[in-house]
Design a protein around this motif. Structure first.
Motif, PDB file in Angstrom:
ATOM      1  N   ARG A 107       0.835  -1.209   0.000  1.00 24.72           N
ATOM      2  CA  ARG A 107       0.000   0.000   0.000  1.00 24.72           C
ATOM      3  C   ARG A 107       0.867   1.255   0.000  1.00 24.72           C
ATOM      4  NH1 ARG A 107      -3.962  -1.685   4.052  1.00 24.72           N
ATOM      5  NH2 ARG A 107      -3.855   0.372   5.014  1.00 24.72           N
ATOM      6  N   ILE A 108       1.987   1.185   0.707  1.00 27.08           N
ATOM      7  CA  ILE A 108       2.857   2.368   0.757  1.00 27.08           C
ATOM      8  C   ILE A 108       3.342   2.724  -0.636  1.00 27.08           C
ATOM      9  CG2 ILE A 108       5.162   3.148   1.466  1.00 27.08           C
ATOM     10  CD1 ILE A 108       4.645   1.842   4.170  1.00 27.08           C
ATOM     11  N   SER A 109       3.766   1.708  -1.399  1.00 25.18           N
ATOM     12  CA  SER A 109       4.332   2.016  -2.713  1.00 25.18           C
ATOM     13  C   SER A 109       3.267   2.508  -3.680  1.00 25.18           C
ATOM     14  CB  SER A 109       5.066   0.797  -3.277  1.00 25.18           C
ATOM     15  OG  SER A 109       4.113  -0.177  -3.642  1.00 25.18           O
ATOM     16  N   SER A 110       2.010   2.115  -3.473  1.00 24.65           N
ATOM     17  CA  SER A 110       0.988   2.599  -4.411  1.00 24.65           C
ATOM     18  C   SER A 110       0.369   3.916  -3.956  1.00 24.65           C
ATOM     19  CB  SER A 110      -0.115   1.539  -4.595  1.00 24.65           C
ATOM     20  OG  SER A 110      -0.836   1.412  -3.393  1.00 24.65           O
ATOM     21  N   LEU A 129      -1.333   9.857  -1.339  1.00 23.74           N
ATOM     22  CA  LEU A 129      -0.653  11.001  -0.734  1.00 23.74           C
ATOM     23  C   LEU A 129       0.705  11.305  -1.370  1.00 23.74           C
ATOM     24  CD1 LEU A 129      -1.451  10.135   2.988  1.00 23.74           C
ATOM     25  CD2 LEU A 129      -2.472  11.971   1.639  1.00 23.74           C
ATOM     26  N   THR A 130       1.053  10.601  -2.433  1.00 23.33           N
ATOM     27  CA  THR A 130       2.377  10.759  -3.032  1.00 23.33           C
ATOM     28  C   THR A 130       2.716  12.223  -3.307  1.00 23.33           C
ATOM     29  OG1 THR A 130       2.157   8.617  -4.067  1.00 23.33           O
ATOM     30  CG2 THR A 130       3.835  10.073  -4.959  1.00 23.33           C
ATOM     31  N   GLY A 131       1.723  12.959  -3.823  1.00 27.44           N
ATOM     32  CA  GLY A 131       1.964  14.363  -4.177  1.00 27.44           C
ATOM     33  C   GLY A 131       2.518  15.168  -3.028  1.00 27.44           C
ATOM     34  N   GLU A 144       5.270   6.390 -10.311  1.00 27.58           N
ATOM     35  CA  GLU A 144       4.633   6.832 -11.554  1.00 27.58           C
ATOM     36  C   GLU A 144       4.021   8.225 -11.397  1.00 27.58           C
ATOM     37  OE1 GLU A 144       1.050   5.089 -14.207  1.00 27.58           O
ATOM     38  OE2 GLU A 144       2.194   3.620 -13.000  1.00 27.58           O
ATOM     39  N   VAL A 145       3.265   8.403 -10.297  1.00 28.66           N
ATOM     40  CA  VAL A 145       2.632   9.700 -10.030  1.00 28.66           C
ATOM     41  C   VAL A 145       3.690  10.772  -9.798  1.00 28.66           C
ATOM     42  CG1 VAL A 145       1.142  10.956  -8.441  1.00 28.66           C
ATOM     43  CG2 VAL A 145       0.557   8.635  -9.124  1.00 28.66           C
TER      44      VAL A 145
END
Lengths: 262, 275
Positions: free
Chosen positions: B47-50, B242-244, B56-57
């Motif tokens: 889940r952390i990596s996605s 939350l990557t952004g 990608e994002v």
């Protein structure tokens, strides 16, 4: 000749504490006067009243013909003009720590006297050479020893071509082996005819160089006269006690302690 | 005699001092290791990596970052310039002999230090134009005014402390050379005060950098986006979770950490204030 400094009944108090209790003092041109006395006797305060770093509470103070403190009226004088003609050297040197040695000696010449940069630098260089530091103009104050810093402080004051020099315990913050350099510079200055008022604990300097020595205690001048008299043959008991403590500290009776043989 | 001198006054414990120091270090490393293992085992890496570190994002955001970072820096610099100018004036007012100036400065400082920066940004963005009928078109100007006012309150107090920390002897030396109070302030006191306050001033600048995240309240066109706005948009894009936010967080660090280095270098160069 007109007196360089003339004080009449000068008093200074901080609240209820009176530090100076009626001082009369005249210093003539070319005279070297040493102020000696125990700490807290008011000698530094007296010195600082001359260029108004301390404001007299009452009494009259005239410096270089300008009355800077008076009982009749609060004189509205340009103290900066008087200070520009009176050099001062402090116990802690107080060199401007953000400037080089040369800048320390030129900044007031340029900003106060309005001298051009080349003129100011030439005069600063002359005075640095006079105190034996002609090659240290580019140094920062903190790179110098205490004795060197104090000599720069003297050069900085001299660069303003003062008519009077005030010294506030100039060697008290120095290591013993550096005291001599500063004292010889001061002696040369005295021999060249500078009018000097010196607060000092260096009895040898006072004896050899001063025209007149004033012993102060408790805010008054207890004894004054030629150095040979005040230091070598004091008349007052308080002067004698003080000199014994300064000149022979290992045999000083300790206050509050019973001494067996003396 | 010698035996009493050598015998310890206090009964020794089982270990020598060096052994105890080694033991203490061992325990500290041990705790660190245990915490790391617990985190590694309990975290859901899938889940952390996605959702948190979606490469990608992150790559898709990359082209927007340089201009957003530049905007952040521009807002910061203009706001800091205004904050510094106002701060110096306020610091001098607080030390003024005119009581009214002291009161005004104290009021200003207490007020703007006490309310959230968000309110000030809103006020400058919307209330001031209504109240005074002025229109400020430039986002940079609006951001600089709002954040400059807020930071001026903090900077003023920092500079005042710096001015008061300049040794009295420095000022006496300047005055005894015939310098007027104003000349002394400009030539001796302020230059030394700035050296003294260099470390806390870096803090102000870093805080300000992060406060520029509030400019989104002013309503930004795409060309005026700052880092946080880019992060928020990525957050709303639906993928990457939350990557952004993590990406712009890293971008902020790229700005603020060099500032810390710069400040330390300046401090070394200027010798860290007076003796």
């Amino acid at each position: 000749m007109n007196a360089v400094i003339s004080m009449t009944n000068l008093r200074k108090s901080y609240g209820d504490l009176e530090v100076l209790s009626g001082i009369d003092l005249t210093v003539s041109p070319g005279e070297v006067v040493c102020l000696i006395g125990p700490s807290g006797s008011g000698k530094s305060t007296l010195l600082r009243c001359v260029n108004q770093l301390e404001q007299a509470t009452s009494g009259t103070v005239t410096v270089l013909g300008q009355t800077i403190a008076s009982d009749d009226h609060e004189p509205d004088i340009d103290i900066d003009d008087v200070r520009a003609r009176v050099g001062m050297v402090f116990q802690q040197f107080n060199l401007f720590s953000h400037m080089t040695v040369l800048e320390n000696c030129t900044i007031a010449q340029r900003k106060v006297l309005g001298r051009s940069k080349p003129d100011a630098e030439r005069i600063a260089q002359e005075n640095l050479e006079r105190v034996g530091l002609g090659d240290r103009g580019d140094a920062n104050p903190r790179q110098l020893s205490g004795g060197q810093q104090q000599r720069v402080a003297i050069a900085r004051a001299l660069s303003m071509d003062p008519q009077l020099m005030l010294f506030d315990e100039p060697t008290s913050a120095l290591d013993p082996e550096l005291v001599g350099d500063v004292l010889s510079v001061m002696r040369e200055l005295a021999e060249q005819g500078m009018t000097m008022l010196v607060v000092t604990h260096e009895m040898a300097f006072a004896r050899d160089v001063a025209d007149r020595v004033l012993f102060m205690d408790g805010g008054v001048i207890v004894e004054e006269g030629p150095a040979s008299q005040v230091i070598s043959n004091p008349q007052e008991e308080r002067t004698r006690q003080f000199l014994q403590r300064v000149l022979d500290p290992t045999h000083t009776p300790v206050a509050g302690k019973e001494h067996k043989d003396s | 005699m010698t035996s009493t001198l050598n015998s310890p006054t206090r009964r020794r414990k089982k270990f020598t001092p060096r052994q105890r120091a080694a033991l203490s270090r061992g325990v500290q490393y041990g705790i660190l290791l245990v915490v790391a293992v617990i985190i590694a085992l309990t975290a859901d890496w899938q889940r952390i990596s996605s959702n948190l570190f979606n490469v990608e994002v992150a790559l898709r955001m990359l082209p927007q970052l340089p201009s957003a970072a530049l905007n952040t820096i521009i807002y910061t610099l203009f706001a800091f310039a205004l904050g510094l100018a106002l701060g110096i004036i306020l610091a001098l007012m607080r030390l003024s002999s005119v009581a009214l100036y002291r009161w005004i400065a104290t009021l200003w400082i207490e007020f703007f230090r006490g309310i959230p920066a968000l309110l000030v940004v809103f006020t400058v963005g919307f209330a001031v134009p209504i109240a005074f009928g002025v229109r400020i078109d430039s986002i940079t100007a609006k951001a600089a005014i709002a954040l400059g006012i807020v930071s001026s309150a903090y900077i003023a107090e920092t500079i005042r402390a710096g001015i008061q920390a300049v040794p009295a002897g420095q000022i006496e030396a300047a005055r005894s050379l015939g310098m007027s109070p104003t000349r002394t302030m400009l030539t001796v006191t302020l230059p030394q005060a700035f050296r003294i306050v260099l470390p806390p001033m870096t803090n102000e600048l870093i805080l300000l950098t992060k406060d520029t995240s509030l400019v989104y309240l002013l309503g930004l066109s795409a060309s005026a986006y700052d880092l946080t706005k880019v992060g928020r948009d990525a957050l709303n894009s639906g993928t990457g979770g939350l990557t952004g936010l993590f990406v712009v967080g890293a971008a902020y660090l790229c700005i603020t950490i060099p500032l810390g280095f710069l400040a330390r270098w300046l401090e070394r160069r200027t010798g860290g204030g007076s003796r």
